[in-house]
Motif scaffolding. Structure first.
Motif, PDB file in Angstrom:
ATOM      1  N   GLY A 174       0.788  -1.225   0.000  1.00 12.08           N
ATOM      2  CA  GLY A 174       0.000   0.000   0.000  1.00 12.08           C
ATOM      3  C   GLY A 174       0.818   1.271   0.000  1.00 12.08           C
ATOM      4  O   GLY A 174       0.265   2.358  -0.099  1.00 12.08           O
ATOM      5  N   LYS A 175       2.124   1.163   0.108  1.00  7.66           N
ATOM      6  CA  LYS A 175       2.975   2.352   0.163  1.00  7.66           C
ATOM      7  C   LYS A 175       3.701   2.615  -1.153  1.00  7.66           C
ATOM      8  O   LYS A 175       4.253   3.688  -1.339  1.00  7.66           O
ATOM      9  CB  LYS A 175       4.016   2.202   1.277  1.00  7.66           C
ATOM     10  N   VAL A 176       3.720   1.634  -2.046  1.00  5.29           N
ATOM     11  CA  VAL A 176       4.438   1.761  -3.310  1.00  5.29           C
ATOM     12  C   VAL A 176       3.460   1.521  -4.453  1.00  5.29           C
ATOM     13  O   VAL A 176       2.675   0.578  -4.413  1.00  5.29           O
ATOM     14  CB  VAL A 176       5.595   0.739  -3.390  1.00  5.29           C
ATOM     15  N   LYS A 177       3.513   2.376  -5.467  1.00  8.01           N
ATOM     16  CA  LYS A 177       2.655   2.214  -6.633  1.00  8.01           C
ATOM     17  C   LYS A 177       3.531   2.031  -7.867  1.00  8.01           C
ATOM     18  O   LYS A 177       4.471   2.798  -8.082  1.00  8.01           O
ATOM     19  CB  LYS A 177       1.750   3.429  -6.815  1.00  8.01           C
ATOM     20  N   ILE A 178       3.228   1.010  -8.639  1.00  7.04           N
ATOM     21  CA  ILE A 178       3.956   0.754  -9.878  1.00  7.04           C
ATOM     22  C   ILE A 178       3.088   1.244 -11.032  1.00  7.04           C
ATOM     23  O   ILE A 178       1.905   0.895 -11.123  1.00  7.04           O
ATOM     24  CB  ILE A 178       4.270  -0.746 -10.036  1.00  7.04           C
ATOM     25  N   ALA A 179       3.673   2.043 -11.899  1.00  9.13           N
ATOM     26  CA  ALA A 179       2.940   2.617 -13.025  1.00  9.13           C
ATOM     27  C   ALA A 179       2.406   1.520 -13.941  1.00  9.13           C
ATOM     28  O   ALA A 179       2.993   0.447 -14.067  1.00  9.13           O
ATOM     29  CB  ALA A 179       3.846   3.569 -13.804  1.00  9.13           C
ATOM     30  N   GLU A 180       1.261   1.810 -14.569  1.00  6.96           N
ATOM     31  CA  GLU A 180       0.625   0.843 -15.477  1.00  6.96           C
ATOM     32  C   GLU A 180       1.556   0.456 -16.633  1.00  6.96           C
ATOM     33  O   GLU A 180       1.560  -0.677 -17.085  1.00  6.96           O
ATOM     34  CB  GLU A 180      -0.675   1.423 -16.034  1.00  6.96           C
ATOM     35  N   ASP A 181       2.366   1.418 -17.110  1.00  9.81           N
ATOM     36  CA  ASP A 181       3.236   1.158 -18.258  1.00  9.81           C
ATOM     37  C   ASP A 181       4.653   0.744 -17.832  1.00  9.81           C
ATOM     38  O   ASP A 181       5.592   0.853 -18.613  1.00  9.81           O
ATOM     39  CB  ASP A 181       3.284   2.376 -19.168  1.00  9.81           C
ATOM     40  N   PHE A 182       4.808   0.231 -16.631  1.00 14.01           N
ATOM     41  CA  PHE A 182       6.114  -0.141 -16.096  1.00 14.01           C
ATOM     42  C   PHE A 182       6.874  -1.102 -17.021  1.00 14.01           C
ATOM     43  O   PHE A 182       8.065  -0.970 -17.232  1.00 14.01           O
ATOM     44  CB  PHE A 182       5.945  -0.772 -14.714  1.00 14.01           C
ATOM     45  N   ASP A 183       6.199  -2.082 -17.581  1.00 12.03           N
ATOM     46  CA  ASP A 183       6.847  -3.096 -18.418  1.00 12.03           C
ATOM     47  C   ASP A 183       6.970  -2.705 -19.886  1.00 12.03           C
ATOM     48  O   ASP A 183       7.545  -3.443 -20.676  1.00 12.03           O
ATOM     49  CB  ASP A 183       6.080  -4.417 -18.332  1.00 12.03           C
ATOM     50  N   GLU A 184       6.424  -1.575 -20.271  1.00 14.17           N
ATOM     51  CA  GLU A 184       6.444  -1.169 -21.679  1.00 14.17           C
ATOM     52  C   GLU A 184       7.687  -0.330 -21.985  1.00 14.17           C
ATOM     53  O   GLU A 184       8.022   0.584 -21.235  1.00 14.17           O
ATOM     54  CB  GLU A 184       5.190  -0.369 -22.002  1.00 14.17           C
TER      55      GLU A 184
END
Length: 80
Positions: A56-66
């Protein structure tokens, strides 16, 4: 205690390990130079680590793997 490694037997090494477990620091010498140290392992009294502390403290961007097409082309050597 300094020990010349060229003069000792396997039985004597077992005795040295017992002494190290009892808390003594044993230093091995070879040709007058210290080359190794036998010390007891520290027992870790800490509880095992568990995961989830960052939930809940870290957010990974939707396009992280792109990857951008230009980056991939440069990586493949196609942008020359």
């Amino acid at each position: 205690m300094h020990i010349d490694i060229h003069e000792q037997t396997e039985d004597y090494l077992a005795q040295l390990v017992k002494r190290a477990v009892a808390g003594e620091e044993i230093i091995f010498d070879s040709n007058g130079t210290s080359v190794a140290k036998l010390i007891p392992l520290k027992q870790d009294d800490k509880k095992p680590r568990r995961g989830g502390q960052w939930k809940g403290k870290v957010k990974i961007a939707e396009d992280f793997d792109e990857l951008p097409e230009s980056f991939m082309a440069a990586f493949l050597g196609k942008n020359e």
